[in-house]
Design a protein around this motif. Sequence first.
Motif, PDB file in Angstrom:
ATOM      1  N   ALA A  15       0.872  -1.169   0.000  1.00 44.40           N
ATOM      2  CA  ALA A  15       0.000   0.000   0.000  1.00 44.40           C
ATOM      3  C   ALA A  15       0.906   1.215   0.000  1.00 44.40           C
ATOM      4  O   ALA A  15       2.082   1.101   0.297  1.00 44.40           O
ATOM      5  CB  ALA A  15      -0.893  -0.001   1.243  1.00 44.40           C
ATOM      6  N   CYS A  16       0.348   2.354  -0.337  1.00 44.68           N
ATOM      7  CA  CYS A  16       1.165   3.561  -0.387  1.00 44.68           C
ATOM      8  C   CYS A  16       0.655   4.540   0.653  1.00 44.68           C
ATOM      9  O   CYS A  16      -0.260   5.317   0.399  1.00 44.68           O
ATOM     10  CB  CYS A  16       1.144   4.192  -1.772  1.00 44.68           C
ATOM     11  N   LYS A  17       1.239   4.492   1.828  1.00 42.36           N
ATOM     12  CA  LYS A  17       0.885   5.432   2.881  1.00 42.36           C
ATOM     13  C   LYS A  17       1.732   6.692   2.743  1.00 42.36           C
ATOM     14  O   LYS A  17       2.827   6.662   2.197  1.00 42.36           O
ATOM     15  CB  LYS A  17       1.112   4.792   4.250  1.00 42.36           C
ATOM     16  N   GLN A  18       1.204   7.779   3.267  1.00 44.07           N
ATOM     17  CA  GLN A  18       1.873   9.065   3.169  1.00 44.07           C
ATOM     18  C   GLN A  18       2.650   9.356   4.451  1.00 44.07           C
ATOM     19  O   GLN A  18       2.115   9.196   5.560  1.00 44.07           O
ATOM     20  CB  GLN A  18       0.852  10.186   2.932  1.00 44.07           C
ATOM     21  N   VAL A  19       3.890   9.774   4.307  1.00 44.11           N
ATOM     22  CA  VAL A  19       4.662  10.221   5.457  1.00 44.11           C
ATOM     23  C   VAL A  19       3.962  11.433   6.065  1.00 44.11           C
ATOM     24  O   VAL A  19       3.518  12.338   5.355  1.00 44.11           O
ATOM     25  CB  VAL A  19       6.096  10.580   5.036  1.00 44.11           C
ATOM     26  N   THR A  20       3.861  11.451   7.381  1.00 43.02           N
ATOM     27  CA  THR A  20       3.063  12.472   8.049  1.00 43.02           C
ATOM     28  C   THR A  20       3.569  13.894   7.784  1.00 43.02           C
ATOM     29  O   THR A  20       4.777  14.127   7.682  1.00 43.02           O
ATOM     30  CB  THR A  20       3.020  12.227   9.568  1.00 43.02           C
ATOM     31  N   THR A  21       2.646  14.814   7.677  1.00 41.17           N
ATOM     32  CA  THR A  21       2.970  16.238   7.616  1.00 41.17           C
ATOM     33  C   THR A  21       2.573  16.930   8.922  1.00 41.17           C
ATOM     34  O   THR A  21       2.548  18.155   9.006  1.00 41.17           O
ATOM     35  CB  THR A  21       2.235  16.917   6.439  1.00 41.17           C
ATOM     36  N   GLU A  22       2.292  16.140   9.934  1.00 42.89           N
ATOM     37  CA  GLU A  22       1.841  16.672  11.222  1.00 42.89           C
ATOM     38  C   GLU A  22       2.922  17.532  11.869  1.00 42.89           C
ATOM     39  O   GLU A  22       4.118  17.228  11.787  1.00 42.89           O
ATOM     40  CB  GLU A  22       1.485  15.509  12.147  1.00 42.89           C
ATOM     41  N   THR A  23       2.486  18.603  12.518  1.00 44.50           N
ATOM     42  CA  THR A  23       3.380  19.449  13.308  1.00 44.50           C
ATOM     43  C   THR A  23       2.975  19.354  14.774  1.00 44.50           C
ATOM     44  O   THR A  23       1.943  18.762  15.113  1.00 44.50           O
ATOM     45  CB  THR A  23       3.310  20.915  12.847  1.00 44.50           C
ATOM     46  N   LEU A  24       3.794  19.925  15.646  1.00 44.87           N
ATOM     47  CA  LEU A  24       3.440  19.951  17.057  1.00 44.87           C
ATOM     48  C   LEU A  24       2.129  20.688  17.257  1.00 44.87           C
ATOM     49  O   LEU A  24       1.839  21.670  16.567  1.00 44.87           O
ATOM     50  CB  LEU A  24       4.550  20.628  17.867  1.00 44.87           C
ATOM     51  N   HIS A  25       1.340  20.225  18.198  1.00 46.21           N
ATOM     52  CA  HIS A  25       0.021  20.809  18.435  1.00 46.21           C
ATOM     53  C   HIS A  25       0.138  22.296  18.781  1.00 46.21           C
ATOM     54  O   HIS A  25       1.145  22.754  19.337  1.00 46.21           O
ATOM     55  CB  HIS A  25      -0.705  20.058  19.549  1.00 46.21           C
ATOM     56  N   HIS A 140       7.481  -0.570   4.943  1.00 47.16           N
ATOM     57  CA  HIS A 140       7.590  -0.405   3.494  1.00 47.16           C
ATOM     58  C   HIS A 140       6.298   0.100   2.856  1.00 47.16           C
ATOM     59  O   HIS A 140       6.313   0.497   1.695  1.00 47.16           O
ATOM     60  CB  HIS A 140       8.052  -1.702   2.847  1.00 47.16           C
ATOM     61  N   ASP A 141       5.204   0.107   3.600  1.00 49.83           N
ATOM     62  CA  ASP A 141       3.987   0.717   3.065  1.00 49.83           C
ATOM     63  C   ASP A 141       4.178   2.218   2.848  1.00 49.83           C
ATOM     64  O   ASP A 141       3.441   2.835   2.090  1.00 49.83           O
ATOM     65  CB  ASP A 141       2.804   0.480   4.003  1.00 49.83           C
ATOM     66  N   PHE A 142       5.158   2.810   3.532  1.00 50.62           N
ATOM     67  CA  PHE A 142       5.472   4.226   3.345  1.00 50.62           C
ATOM     68  C   PHE A 142       6.574   4.423   2.300  1.00 50.62           C
ATOM     69  O   PHE A 142       6.999   5.548   2.048  1.00 50.62           O
ATOM     70  CB  PHE A 142       5.942   4.844   4.673  1.00 50.62           C
ATOM     71  N   GLY A 143       7.041   3.320   1.699  1.00 50.87           N
ATOM     72  CA  GLY A 143       8.238   3.388   0.885  1.00 50.87           C
ATOM     73  C   GLY A 143       8.179   4.365  -0.270  1.00 50.87           C
ATOM     74  O   GLY A 143       9.096   5.174  -0.462  1.00 50.87           O
TER      75      GLY A 143
END
Length: 272
Positions: A15-25, A140-143
């Motif tokens: 699967a192709c998961k996306q690397v997070t773009t989350e920032t600190l709250h 590897h789903d984030f690969g």
Amino acid sequence: MALAAFAALLVFPSACKQVTTETLHNNANKEGTDIDPAEIARDAGAAFDETPRTLERVRLSSSMYARALDYESARSYEALWKAARTEAWLAEYSNDNVERERHANLGITYANTALKLKPDAPEATFYHGVLAGFIGDLDHDFGLDAVKNIESDMKLLMDADKDIANGGPWRAFGVLQLRAPGPPVSIGSLRNGKKNLETALEKSPEWPENHLYMAEAEFMWAKEKDKPEFKDQARERLDKYLLGTAAAPPAGFGFEFAAWQEKARALLDANK
């Protein structure tokens, strides 16, 4: 710091998961306590910088950064990228993959937050790419998305000739090109990877990590091009810079040097 490479970023995702773009709250703690968060962040940086590094001391740096960055006043660009660097180190050198994954995900959140403050800033861009690589290596789903992030970040730095971590952008991208599948699946290219590692060596010709991955490229080149002289060259390189009696770690990098030596021995064993 000598981070770099990704242990084995192979891109065969189910699967192709996306690397997070989350920032600190955004609801960070305000002042009004008896602690100085910015001072704790400085102490966290000092804990990381103390050499020779140990897992225990870098874990302490990580916990101090986590405490400090709960407070708005500590969230300077410098504190955030250095916190990302601490987490990237632990993502590379920690003892088990659960711990490594936790640090990789925390680190990329710090890097994202740093880049929100200073878009395209070199230090945060570099560690963002490195941490994306560790995330892709561990799951590897984030690969595929990890490769895109590494390529984007390292090319930005390479195009601007920004040298971080002793040729780090060229080393990191070169190792990725060595190990990733070739087109159309991914961006793997032995020729281009070798060229980027040659540039890393031009930037930092004495840095042992650059020689470790250049030797990997030479072993691959010897096999693919049927040029056994490159195999001999790789062995001589590993002996001179990593395994021979005259090989020595850069000042303060004894822990990392021991890890590079282990990789060098494994590389020799695989290329007898």
